[in-house]
Structures are given as structure tokens and as C-alpha cells.
Design an enzyme around this catalytic site. Sequence first.
Site, PDB file in Angstrom:
ATOM      1  N   GLY A 172       3.638  -0.884  -8.752  1.00 31.15           N
ATOM      2  CA  GLY A 172       4.113  -1.833  -7.760  1.00 31.15           C
ATOM      3  C   GLY A 172       3.311  -1.921  -6.483  1.00 31.15           C
ATOM      4  O   GLY A 172       3.599  -2.758  -5.620  1.00 31.15           O
ATOM      5  N   GLY A 174       0.208  -2.966  -5.729  1.00 25.75           N
ATOM      6  CA  GLY A 174      -0.427  -4.269  -5.501  1.00 25.75           C
ATOM      7  C   GLY A 174       0.603  -5.361  -5.293  1.00 25.75           C
ATOM      8  O   GLY A 174       0.413  -6.268  -4.468  1.00 25.75           O
ATOM      9  N   ASP A 175       1.708  -5.284  -6.028  1.00 27.38           N
ATOM     10  CA  ASP A 175       2.772  -6.272  -5.866  1.00 27.38           C
ATOM     11  C   ASP A 175       3.314  -6.280  -4.446  1.00 27.38           C
ATOM     12  O   ASP A 175       3.486  -7.337  -3.829  1.00 27.38           O
ATOM     13  CB  ASP A 175       3.923  -5.966  -6.831  1.00 27.38           C
ATOM     14  CG  ASP A 175       3.594  -6.313  -8.273  1.00 27.38           C
ATOM     15  OD1 ASP A 175       2.951  -7.348  -8.500  1.00 27.38           O
ATOM     16  OD2 ASP A 175       3.992  -5.552  -9.160  1.00 27.38           O
ATOM     17  N   LEU A 176       3.622  -5.101  -3.914  1.00 22.80           N
ATOM     18  CA  LEU A 176       4.192  -5.031  -2.576  1.00 22.80           C
ATOM     19  C   LEU A 176       3.182  -5.485  -1.524  1.00 22.80           C
ATOM     20  O   LEU A 176       3.546  -6.125  -0.536  1.00 22.80           O
ATOM     21  CB  LEU A 176       4.694  -3.619  -2.272  1.00 22.80           C
ATOM     22  CG  LEU A 176       6.170  -3.405  -2.625  1.00 22.80           C
ATOM     23  CD1 LEU A 176       6.361  -3.257  -4.125  1.00 22.80           C
ATOM     24  CD2 LEU A 176       6.749  -2.202  -1.903  1.00 22.80           C
ATOM     25  N   GLY A 179       3.140  -9.369  -1.790  1.00 20.68           N
ATOM     26  CA  GLY A 179       4.347  -9.941  -1.223  1.00 20.68           C
ATOM     27  C   GLY A 179       4.363  -9.880   0.289  1.00 20.68           C
ATOM     28  O   GLY A 179       4.808 -10.819   0.967  1.00 20.68           O
TER      29      GLY A 179
END
Length: 405
Positions: A172, A174-176, A179
Site C-alpha cells: 500500500g 505507493g497507493d497511499l 492518494g
Amino acid sequence: MDNQKPLSGYRIVELATFVAAPVCARLLGDWGADVIKVESPAGDAWRTFGQTMSMPVNEDENPAWEIANTNKRAIAVDLKNPHGQKVLHDLLQTADVFITNNRIEALKKINLDYESLKEKYPRLIYGIVTGFGENGPDVNQPGFDSVAFWGRSGFLADLVPPGAYPVYSPAGFGDLAVGTILCGGISTALLKREKTGKGEKVSISLFGASVWLAGLMITSTQSRYQNKYPKERLEGNPMVIPYKTKDGEWVFLTVIEYDRYWPALCKVIEREDLITDARFKTRLDMLNNRAALIPILEEAFETKDIAEWLTRLREADIVHVRLQHLREIENDQQAWANDYLYENTFANGAKAILPSSPIQWAEAGALPRQSGPLLGEHTQELLEELGYTQEQIEELKNQRAARIR
């Protein structure tokens, strides 16, 4: 809702799954926006992901879900059903921002791409997260952060010694990052709309964000500069690598101002003879002789336990840290002192430590946290807000166009 919150009065409609786009919407909700998460009747697959990381995924305890979905309301409608599509458009008529991470080809099929929506809703801010961008040969390729952010950027292959097993991609991460960055773009688009009255499209990809975040390394490895990755330990910068201590711990140095701090470091490790050593006189000398310096520093740091090194380095004002483990963060007093963590109580009464959103406000303060919504938890409530009668709501239920709890 408290109108002192920065985004109070704005409505966000999120049609997204997993982490990157939902985290963006969650942050906007933390800042006061009214966030409505639109799911299919089957629900966002992220609701069950936590079990792969040893966490429960029950309705009464789902910590992975909380991280991406606090401060939201949820509505469940079937967008394959024309009645479900109408509900979404009714929501969009009330929205300031639409956030999605669906693939572009899928959005076009149901007329939810930017070009289709901008004529209907000219003030709408359209935020989209893709894996690899909106152009090029991989435009329609699916991409989670492990692939599009970590794998494609070079992180996994090059941040290990040559020939070593690739880095295990941080879940997560890279996702955070994506976002969080998208929040800045959307907030800026809202500011622009205040001036122009017009909506905007804000786009970010996992791959594009990774290129930006790895920018120093990517730039330095081009043929013009020929910096080398992956690196053997003796090829690293001796001033910016970890050293093992007598008790098996690791201390990480970050000496950026070499001329200023090199004499102090030599005194800390009790090797003042190195201050005048011609091999290490300047930063360039040090880098040219790194293979000789690293073993010297390794030998020095192995003479004392981590506690003593931390005291000595702090007294010398040398930037450093003991390498912590992920499991230690929940007891990190610095994190607690700055509200980087909070204790969350789940519906079943269980408690867990979760990360707080990273932006803090001096005047607005913190928004009370609303637990991540259950699937379809607010369908009835939101339909009523949109003006649907109970008879119409029952018809949506009968048509299987909406899931109502």
C-alpha cells in the site's frame, strides 16, 4: 458538519476500489468534505484484503478498511442497471468532485469518462487514478502499486545488492503516496474553480508518481551521469548507510554537510586521526575512497552498543536513527506526541492502533473520525436526501439496482 473545517460544504463522490483513489477521498473527508463512496452490491474487494496481512475483515473489525475509508458514507448501486446509473448521476448533480480509479475503457462504456461528464457537469472536478497513465501502449493495463509503482520504477530490482532477491514491495505504500498527492491536485482544482467557475480534470498514475518520487535516482542513472544501481555495500555513500553495532542493532547515518560534520563524526567514533587523512579530506576524496572508509567505520561502530552510539551522535548533532522495525511504531513516543497514531475502537469493542492522516491544521483542528462505512450502510439515507420516495427506493431494491441494509 463543522463549517470551520477546510473543505466543509464540498461533496465528493468516490467510485473507486482498493487504496489509492479511496485514500484521496478519505483525506478530503478528514478535511471536512462530505464523501460518498459508491460501491457495487458486491462491494469493494478491499473489504476482504486485510486477511492477507493477518488482520480480521469482519463488519465489526476491519482495520485495513478503516485506513482508506474513514469519514465516508456508503451507497451500493448496480451500475450495470440503468436505474443504478441514474442514482449515480443524481449524486453527481450534487457533487463538487468525482474520484475514480476504474480503467478508462470501462468508464467510457458507461459514459463516466471525463469527456462524457464535463458537458453535463461543467463545474465538476474529475479526479482519476490509473496504473500507467492515460496514453501509450500500456494505457489499459491493470496496475496495483506492487506492479505499476514499485516494479515498473526500478525500486524493487535496484534497491538491493546486485544479484539479491528483489525488495518485498511494501504493501500500500505507493497507493497511499498517490492518494495523498492527488489530494493536492484536487484541492488546487477547487481553488481554480473558485476563480473561473469551471471544472477540471486531475489525473495521476501509480507509475507516474513513482517516476517523480524516484526522480533523483532515475536522473542520476541516465547515460549522461552513469550513477550505478543496484549497489554493492562498498559502492554506497559511507555517510548515508547503516552500520551494525556491538549488540546487533543498526544505526543509520545521514551526513549531508560533509565538511561541517566529518570532524565531529571522527571524534564520536574516537578516530580523530581520520580528520587529517588525505583520503577523506573532501567529500569527493571520501567518495573516491569509499571502499576503504566503510570497513573503518564498520569496525568502529561494532565496538559499542546502540544506546551509547545514539547518545554520542545526538550530542554531536549528527543526523542519525536506530533502524526501527514496523512492529515498534505502535509504541513510538514521538509518533504519539504528534498524533501520528490513534487508538481506534471497533464495533466489537476491540481496539487497534491506526495511522492518522498526515496533514494537520492549526486552527481547524482534527475532524472527529467516523468509522469506515459498511456495505450499503447509507444507501437509504442518501436516496432520501436525493428526494427518492420510499416507493421509489423499494422499486430500486426490487430491481436489484441498489443494496439497502
